[in-house]
Write a protein that holds these residues in place. Structure first.
Motif, mmCIF file in Angstrom:
data_model
loop_
_atom_site.group_PDB
_atom_site.id
_atom_site.type_symbol
_atom_site.label_atom_id
_atom_site.label_comp_id
_atom_site.label_asym_id
_atom_site.label_seq_id
_atom_site.Cartn_x
_atom_site.Cartn_y
_atom_site.Cartn_z
ATOM 1 N N UNK A 32 -10.943 -16.087 -60.721
ATOM 2 C CA UNK A 32 -9.873 -16.641 -59.897
ATOM 3 C C UNK A 32 -8.990 -15.550 -59.320
ATOM 4 N N UNK A 33 -8.616 -14.579 -60.140
ATOM 5 C CA UNK A 33 -7.756 -13.497 -59.664
ATOM 6 C C UNK A 33 -8.525 -12.588 -58.711
ATOM 7 N N UNK A 34 -9.820 -12.483 -58.902
ATOM 8 C CA UNK A 34 -10.660 -11.708 -57.996
ATOM 9 C C UNK A 34 -10.633 -12.330 -56.596
ATOM 10 N N UNK A 35 -10.697 -13.659 -56.537
ATOM 11 C CA UNK A 35 -10.614 -14.360 -55.252
ATOM 12 C C UNK A 35 -9.251 -14.140 -54.600
ATOM 13 N N UNK A 36 -8.183 -14.156 -55.423
ATOM 14 C CA UNK A 36 -6.829 -13.934 -54.889
ATOM 15 C C UNK A 36 -6.703 -12.566 -54.238
ATOM 16 N N UNK A 37 -7.138 -11.529 -54.931
ATOM 17 C CA UNK A 37 -7.002 -10.182 -54.377
ATOM 18 C C UNK A 37 -7.940 -9.953 -53.195
ATOM 19 N N UNK A 75 -10.900 -20.343 -49.745
ATOM 20 C CA UNK A 75 -10.466 -19.678 -50.976
ATOM 21 C C UNK A 75 -10.830 -20.509 -52.200
ATOM 22 N N UNK A 76 -10.789 -21.839 -52.070
ATOM 23 C CA UNK A 76 -11.217 -22.702 -53.174
ATOM 24 C C UNK A 76 -12.706 -22.530 -53.439
ATOM 25 N N UNK A 77 -13.480 -22.420 -52.348
ATOM 26 C CA UNK A 77 -14.921 -22.186 -52.465
ATOM 27 C C UNK A 77 -15.195 -20.887 -53.207
ATOM 28 N N UNK A 78 -14.534 -19.799 -52.796
ATOM 29 C CA UNK A 78 -14.739 -18.492 -53.432
ATOM 30 C C UNK A 78 -14.315 -18.532 -54.897
ATOM 31 N N UNK A 79 -13.188 -19.188 -55.176
ATOM 32 C CA UNK A 79 -12.675 -19.237 -56.542
ATOM 33 C C UNK A 79 -13.629 -19.968 -57.489
ATOM 34 N N UNK A 80 -14.066 -21.169 -57.098
ATOM 35 C CA UNK A 80 -14.938 -21.931 -57.995
ATOM 36 C C UNK A 80 -16.319 -21.282 -58.096
ATOM 37 N N UNK A 181 -4.229 -16.557 -39.880
ATOM 38 C CA UNK A 181 -3.638 -17.768 -40.467
ATOM 39 C C UNK A 181 -4.397 -18.186 -41.717
ATOM 40 N N UNK A 182 -5.721 -18.146 -41.636
ATOM 41 C CA UNK A 182 -6.560 -18.553 -42.763
ATOM 42 C C UNK A 182 -6.318 -17.667 -43.987
ATOM 43 N N UNK A 183 -6.256 -16.353 -43.783
ATOM 44 C CA UNK A 183 -6.059 -15.430 -44.904
ATOM 45 C C UNK A 183 -4.674 -15.572 -45.526
ATOM 46 N N UNK A 184 -3.663 -15.763 -44.700
ATOM 47 C CA UNK A 184 -2.307 -15.946 -45.234
ATOM 48 C C UNK A 184 -2.232 -17.220 -46.075
ATOM 49 N N UNK A 185 -2.837 -18.286 -45.575
ATOM 50 C CA UNK A 185 -2.859 -19.547 -46.330
ATOM 51 C C UNK A 185 -3.638 -19.385 -47.633
ATOM 52 N N UNK A 186 -4.767 -18.673 -47.573
ATOM 53 C CA UNK A 186 -5.579 -18.431 -48.772
ATOM 54 C C UNK A 186 -4.799 -17.653 -49.817
ATOM 55 N N UNK A 187 -4.109 -16.594 -49.379
ATOM 56 C CA UNK A 187 -3.369 -15.727 -50.307
ATOM 57 C C UNK A 187 -2.252 -16.491 -51.003
ATOM 58 N N UNK A 188 -1.479 -17.261 -50.220
ATOM 59 C CA UNK A 188 -0.368 -18.028 -50.801
ATOM 60 C C UNK A 188 -0.893 -19.086 -51.766
ATOM 61 N N UNK A 189 -1.916 -19.798 -51.347
ATOM 62 C CA UNK A 189 -2.498 -20.860 -52.179
ATOM 63 C C UNK A 189 -3.053 -20.309 -53.493
#
Length: 295
Positions: A32-37, A75-80, A181-189
């Motif tokens: 999960x943290x890997x997806x965040x960074x 980002x949800x796809x990458x995380x799961x 926009x997509x990356x900013x939303x992904x990072x915050x989420x």
């Protein structure tokens, strides 16, 4: 098959994302943290660039929200998927995630004006058979229907929804603005999600930090700028099915860097998989004689 700019961009994107499973297998950071960074470092690099070059164009509220939704979906796809590949075998996670072309085809049939052609369904069947051959038929006898299994299937569904929504957004928004926009939303989420789930934001080795940056630059920025450009100019069904070829490239990289064995069965599976992708790019009625002809 003529190599156009969108197809060349798609090839480059596939090459870039093919190293991702290799990096995840190293398990240098939680999934999960890997997806965040991955998203955050990519945003840190992209935002100054679009501001300095004045490449960012603010879309309408509707498309801002849709682009932000794409960020949450991706980002949800990458995380799961990260969690699935770390909690099970990479083979199982990759195979189940790569069912996404099927979901994209079904979604396109119901929600997009351009319906999948007959060649798409034939190519999908051939490619999935190739994927099954590549991982081995005996593999299915050992499937574990646990959380990792469900997460891998969920990853494919989330990714297919992302492709369909991003196709809609990219019809009116340029690639750089969409990605910003997509990356900013992904990072915050993902940042909020990681904080709520008490994920470690620090404490990684130097190699771990290097891999996190590498994921952001190669697997996110380079890969998805290219794939988003391809999605903008090509059918979503073709893009989703073409991404299956990353399994072949990943197998070769795993053989080179992780000393994983490549068998004759895997070679045949890879050939069948690529043949299925080739079928979807053929615009005429399929026959054995003209399947391999130039078009």
């Amino acid at each position: 098959m003529k190599i156009t700019k969108p197809r060349l961009a798609l090839i480059c994107g596939i090459l870039c994302i093919s190293i991702f499973p290799i990096l995840i297998k190293l398990k240098l950071a939680p999934g999960l943290i890997s997806a965040f960074y991955r998203m955050t470092f990519a945003a840190i690099l992209l935002v100054p660039y679009v501001l300095i070059t004045k490449s960012f164009k603010l879309p309408t509220t509707k498309f801002i929200l849709l682009a932000a939704l794409c960020g949450v979906l991706f980002s949800s796809d990458v995380a799961v998927w990260n969690i699935a590949i770390q909690d099970s075998s990479a083979t199982q996670a990759s195979l189940l995630t790569n069912l996404s072309p099927l979901w994209v085809g079904i979604g396109s049939f119901f929600f997009l004006k351009i319906k999948p052609a007959t060649n798409f369904w034939i190519g999908t069947a051939v490619s999935l058979f190739g994927m099954i051959t590549l991982v081995g038929f005996s593999f299915f006898m050992e499937l574990n229907f646990d959380q990792a299994f469900l997460f891998a299937v969920l990853s494919g569904i989330l990714y297919s929804i992302y492709l369909l929504v991003s196709k809609k957004v990219l019809s009116d928004v340029d690639v750089l603005s969409f990605m910003t926009i997509s990356l900013l939303a992904s990072s915050i989420y993902l940042g909020i999600l990681c904080y709520c789930l008490d994920q470690p934001f620090t404490g990684f080795s130097d190699t771990g930090w290097f891999v996190l940056v590498l994921q952001a630059v190669i697997c996110q920025l380079c890969a998805w700028l290219s794939i988003s450009y391809a999605t903008q100019h090509m059918r979503a069904t073709r893009v989703s099915l073409s991404l299956l070829s990353q399994a072949v490239i990943t197998s070769i990289l795993a053989w080179l860097f992780l000393e994983e064995q490549i068998t004759l069965q895997m070679v045949f599976g890879g050939i069948i998989l690529l043949l299925g992708i080739r079928i979807t790019f053929y615009d005429k009625t399929i026959s054995f004689k003209n399947l391999f002809a130039k078009n």
